[in-house]
Design a protein around this motif. Structure first.
Motif, PDB file in Angstrom:
ATOM      1  N   VAL A  60       0.841  -1.186   0.000  1.00  0.00           N
ATOM      2  CA  VAL A  60       0.000   0.000   0.000  1.00  0.00           C
ATOM      3  C   VAL A  60       0.879   1.240   0.000  1.00  0.00           C
ATOM      4  O   VAL A  60       2.031   1.217   0.436  1.00  0.00           O
ATOM      5  N   SER A  61       0.310   2.330  -0.494  1.00  0.00           N
ATOM      6  CA  SER A  61       1.040   3.592  -0.477  1.00  0.00           C
ATOM      7  C   SER A  61       1.295   4.008   0.963  1.00  0.00           C
ATOM      8  O   SER A  61       0.426   3.917   1.826  1.00  0.00           O
ATOM      9  N   GLY A  62       2.523   4.421   1.232  1.00  0.00           N
ATOM     10  CA  GLY A  62       2.872   4.834   2.583  1.00  0.00           C
ATOM     11  C   GLY A  62       3.317   3.700   3.488  1.00  0.00           C
ATOM     12  O   GLY A  62       3.682   3.933   4.637  1.00  0.00           O
ATOM     13  N   GLY A  63       3.264   2.462   2.994  1.00  0.00           N
ATOM     14  CA  GLY A  63       3.680   1.327   3.804  1.00  0.00           C
ATOM     15  C   GLY A  63       5.191   1.258   3.940  1.00  0.00           C
ATOM     16  O   GLY A  63       5.932   1.933   3.219  1.00  0.00           O
ATOM     17  N   PRO A  64       5.692   0.422   4.876  1.00  0.00           N
ATOM     18  CA  PRO A  64       7.135   0.344   5.133  1.00  0.00           C
ATOM     19  C   PRO A  64       7.915  -0.412   4.069  1.00  0.00           C
ATOM     20  O   PRO A  64       9.148  -0.366   4.063  1.00  0.00           O
ATOM     21  N   GLY A  65       7.233  -1.106   3.168  1.00  0.00           N
ATOM     22  CA  GLY A  65       7.950  -1.899   2.176  1.00  0.00           C
ATOM     23  C   GLY A  65       8.849  -1.088   1.275  1.00  0.00           C
ATOM     24  O   GLY A  65       9.927  -1.542   0.880  1.00  0.00           O
ATOM     25  N   LEU A  66       8.431   0.119   0.950  1.00  0.00           N
ATOM     26  CA  LEU A  66       9.233   0.931   0.036  1.00  0.00           C
ATOM     27  C   LEU A  66      10.578   1.301   0.658  1.00  0.00           C
ATOM     28  O   LEU A  66      11.585   1.373  -0.041  1.00  0.00           O
ATOM     29  N   SER A  67      10.609   1.512   1.963  1.00  0.00           N
ATOM     30  CA  SER A  67      11.891   1.817   2.619  1.00  0.00           C
ATOM     31  C   SER A  67      12.864   0.659   2.458  1.00  0.00           C
ATOM     32  O   SER A  67      14.058   0.857   2.186  1.00  0.00           O
ATOM     33  N   LEU A  68      12.361  -0.573   2.635  1.00  0.00           N
ATOM     34  CA  LEU A  68      13.222  -1.748   2.484  1.00  0.00           C
ATOM     35  C   LEU A  68      13.674  -1.899   1.032  1.00  0.00           C
ATOM     36  O   LEU A  68      14.830  -2.232   0.757  1.00  0.00           O
ATOM     37  N   LEU A  69      12.761  -1.632   0.088  1.00  0.00           N
ATOM     38  CA  LEU A  69      13.114  -1.719  -1.329  1.00  0.00           C
ATOM     39  C   LEU A  69      14.198  -0.694  -1.673  1.00  0.00           C
ATOM     40  O   LEU A  69      15.140  -0.990  -2.409  1.00  0.00           O
ATOM     41  N   GLU A  70      14.075   0.501  -1.130  1.00  0.00           N
ATOM     42  CA  GLU A  70      15.073   1.545  -1.401  1.00  0.00           C
ATOM     43  C   GLU A  70      16.431   1.155  -0.809  1.00  0.00           C
ATOM     44  O   GLU A  70      17.477   1.433  -1.416  1.00  0.00           O
ATOM     45  N   ALA A  71      16.428   0.515   0.344  1.00  0.00           N
ATOM     46  CA  ALA A  71      17.682   0.052   0.921  1.00  0.00           C
ATOM     47  C   ALA A  71      18.319  -1.004   0.029  1.00  0.00           C
ATOM     48  O   ALA A  71      19.544  -1.010  -0.190  1.00  0.00           O
ATOM     49  N   ALA A  72      17.489  -1.901  -0.523  1.00  0.00           N
ATOM     50  CA  ALA A  72      18.008  -2.928  -1.423  1.00  0.00           C
ATOM     51  C   ALA A  72      18.580  -2.293  -2.691  1.00  0.00           C
ATOM     52  O   ALA A  72      19.648  -2.687  -3.169  1.00  0.00           O
ATOM     53  N   ALA A  73      17.872  -1.319  -3.237  1.00  0.00           N
ATOM     54  CA  ALA A  73      18.350  -0.647  -4.450  1.00  0.00           C
ATOM     55  C   ALA A  73      19.683   0.045  -4.203  1.00  0.00           C
ATOM     56  O   ALA A  73      20.586   0.017  -5.045  1.00  0.00           O
ATOM     57  N   ALA A  74      19.825   0.677  -3.037  1.00  0.00           N
ATOM     58  CA  ALA A  74      21.079   1.362  -2.702  1.00  0.00           C
ATOM     59  C   ALA A  74      22.236   0.385  -2.588  1.00  0.00           C
ATOM     60  O   ALA A  74      23.399   0.741  -2.823  1.00  0.00           O
ATOM     61  N   ALA A  75      21.917  -0.878  -2.246  1.00  0.00           N
ATOM     62  CA  ALA A  75      22.953  -1.901  -2.130  1.00  0.00           C
ATOM     63  C   ALA A  75      23.260  -2.568  -3.466  1.00  0.00           C
ATOM     64  O   ALA A  75      24.109  -3.454  -3.538  1.00  0.00           O
ATOM     65  N   GLY A  76      22.562  -2.141  -4.531  1.00  0.00           N
ATOM     66  CA  GLY A  76      22.844  -2.686  -5.851  1.00  0.00           C
ATOM     67  C   GLY A  76      21.908  -3.778  -6.303  1.00  0.00           C
ATOM     68  O   GLY A  76      22.134  -4.409  -7.339  1.00  0.00           O
ATOM     69  N   VAL A  77      20.828  -4.031  -5.543  1.00  0.00           N
ATOM     70  CA  VAL A  77      19.860  -5.056  -5.919  1.00  0.00           C
ATOM     71  C   VAL A  77      18.942  -4.512  -7.012  1.00  0.00           C
ATOM     72  O   VAL A  77      18.515  -3.353  -6.956  1.00  0.00           O
ATOM     73  N   THR A  78      18.598  -5.338  -7.998  1.00  0.00           N
ATOM     74  CA  THR A  78      17.620  -4.956  -9.006  1.00  0.00           C
ATOM     75  C   THR A  78      16.242  -4.929  -8.363  1.00  0.00           C
ATOM     76  O   THR A  78      15.860  -5.878  -7.667  1.00  0.00           O
ATOM     77  N   THR A  79      15.502  -3.846  -8.551  1.00  0.00           N
ATOM     78  CA  THR A  79      14.166  -3.730  -7.984  1.00  0.00           C
ATOM     79  C   THR A  79      13.144  -3.512  -9.089  1.00  0.00           C
ATOM     80  O   THR A  79      13.436  -2.898 -10.107  1.00  0.00           O
ATOM     81  N   ILE A  80      11.935  -4.044  -8.858  1.00  0.00           N
ATOM     82  CA  ILE A  80      10.854  -3.962  -9.842  1.00  0.00           C
ATOM     83  C   ILE A  80       9.614  -3.445  -9.111  1.00  0.00           C
ATOM     84  O   ILE A  80       9.117  -4.098  -8.214  1.00  0.00           O
ATOM     85  N   ASN A  81       9.219  -2.243  -9.448  1.00  0.00           N
ATOM     86  CA  ASN A  81       9.784  -1.240 -10.332  1.00  0.00           C
ATOM     87  C   ASN A  81      11.022  -0.609  -9.688  1.00  0.00           C
ATOM     88  O   ASN A  81      11.379  -0.938  -8.559  1.00  0.00           O
ATOM     89  N   ASP A  82      11.640   0.327 -10.420  1.00  0.00           N
ATOM     90  CA  ASP A  82      12.734   1.090  -9.856  1.00  0.00           C
ATOM     91  C   ASP A  82      12.258   1.790  -8.586  1.00  0.00           C
ATOM     92  O   ASP A  82      11.197   2.422  -8.564  1.00  0.00           O
ATOM     93  N   ALA A  83      13.031   1.675  -7.517  1.00  0.00           N
ATOM     94  CA  ALA A  83      12.602   2.205  -6.221  1.00  0.00           C
ATOM     95  C   ALA A  83      12.374   3.708  -6.262  1.00  0.00           C
ATOM     96  O   ALA A  83      11.411   4.224  -5.684  1.00  0.00           O
ATOM     97  N   ARG A  84      13.248   4.437  -6.949  1.00  0.00           N
ATOM     98  CA  ARG A  84      13.063   5.886  -7.017  1.00  0.00           C
ATOM     99  C   ARG A  84      11.821   6.247  -7.817  1.00  0.00           C
ATOM    100  O   ARG A  84      11.127   7.222  -7.513  1.00  0.00           O
TER     101      ARG A  84
END
Length: 297
Positions: A60-84
């Motif tokens: 859901v919008s505003g949920g904590p999942g996006l923070s974890l996804l952004e941390a993964a993206a910063a570590a070089g993990v491919t994310t779907i969609n792009d976290a930014r």
């Protein structure tokens, strides 16, 4: 492939992404599921760039999942969609500003933390459509016919002094037939359905698939390029001056799309196989030492 899906409790039994996960597992891929809203997140230990080929977000919008996804993206993990890209479209105020700047057909958009500030919008812009900047699924979308009706907006609709700290956005109402065109894009493949508008709850419309014109296909692709999305949806109104984009969603329901689970699963595999993002270089201190702020600079 090894994939990690970040799935909020809200979507535990939803076809998107449950059916997608099932299809991927049927095809022999390993899929781990993390429920960010119901788990203690070990932020410094959960992100491991080599543990999965890609992470997929369905929250859901505003949920904590996006923070974890952004941390993964910063570590070089491919994310779907792009976290930014997800962060950009989930804030509807930011998304509207970016879209307007890039020439997409979106209504003029105002933003305010306090509904009282909307009184400064010229009367010529009414009727207004008012909704939370981080809302989703058509919830809390209100039609305000005239300035004197602003007082009828519930205080809880905003994130101002009485709410949770977010923004409201307001856009001039686009005259339309009472039907929303829901356009879905799956890695470039475009589908569309008609659905009753949340602003016209009494309008009798049966949700159904509809043909997609070349104009709508082109618009959908432009939206994807502007916002950097691969799996996404857009809400389009067919106004008197042509199609107008009134919302963009990352990883929508893809309702009525034939074999949606299979199409999305194949798209996830294709996107996961892409070259992973390059981690940005660490910031270097200039040769002359750290830069200091100068008063008046």
């Amino acid at each position: 492939m090894k994939l990690c899906f970040l799935v909020e409790e809200h979507y535990r039994h939803d076809g998107m992404p449950v059916e997608v996960i099932g299809r991927l597992r049927e095809w022999g891929h390993r899929v781990d599921i993390v429920r960010p809203g119901g788990s203690l997140l070990h932020m410094t230990g959960a992100v491991n760039a080599g543990s999965h080929d890609a992470w997929v977000l369905k929250t859901v919008s505003g949920g904590p999942g996006l923070s974890l996804l952004e941390a993964a993206a910063a570590a070089g993990v491919t994310t779907i969609n792009d976290a930014r890209a997800i962060r950009g479209v989930r804030d509807k105020a930011v998304a509207a500003a970016v879209a307007r700047d890039r020439g997409l057909p979106v209504p003029p958009t105002y933003a305010a933390a306090d509904p009282a500030l909307l009184a400064e919008i010229p009367a010529s812009q009414y009727p207004l459509v008012v909704k939370p900047a981080e809302g989703s699924s058509g919830r809390d979308v209100r039609l305000v016919p005239s300035p004197d009706r602003l007082r009828e907006l519930p205080a809880g609709l905003t994130g101002g002094p009485t709410g949770g700290g977010g923004l409201l956005i307001a856009q001039p109402y686009v005259p339309n037939s009472g039907i929303d065109l829901k356009v879905y894009c799956i890695a470039g493949e475009v589908h569309a359905t008609e659905r009753r508008s949340p602003l016209h709850p009494d309008h009798p419309v049966r949700e159904r698939r509809v043909p997609v014109s070349a104009e709508i296909v082109d618009l959908a692709h432009r939206v994807g390029r502007v916002h950097g999305l691969d799996l996404y949806g857009l809400d389009v109104l067919l106004g008197p001056d042509g199609p107008v984009v009134v919302d963009v969603n990352d990883f929508p329901s893809f309702r009525q799309v034939p074999d949606a689970a299979g199409k999305v699963a194949r798209a996830v595999l294709g996107l996961a196989a892409r070259v992973p993002p390059v981690r940005p270089p660490e910031q270097r201190v200039p040769a002359g030492g750290p830069v200091r702020e100068v008063a008046g600079a």
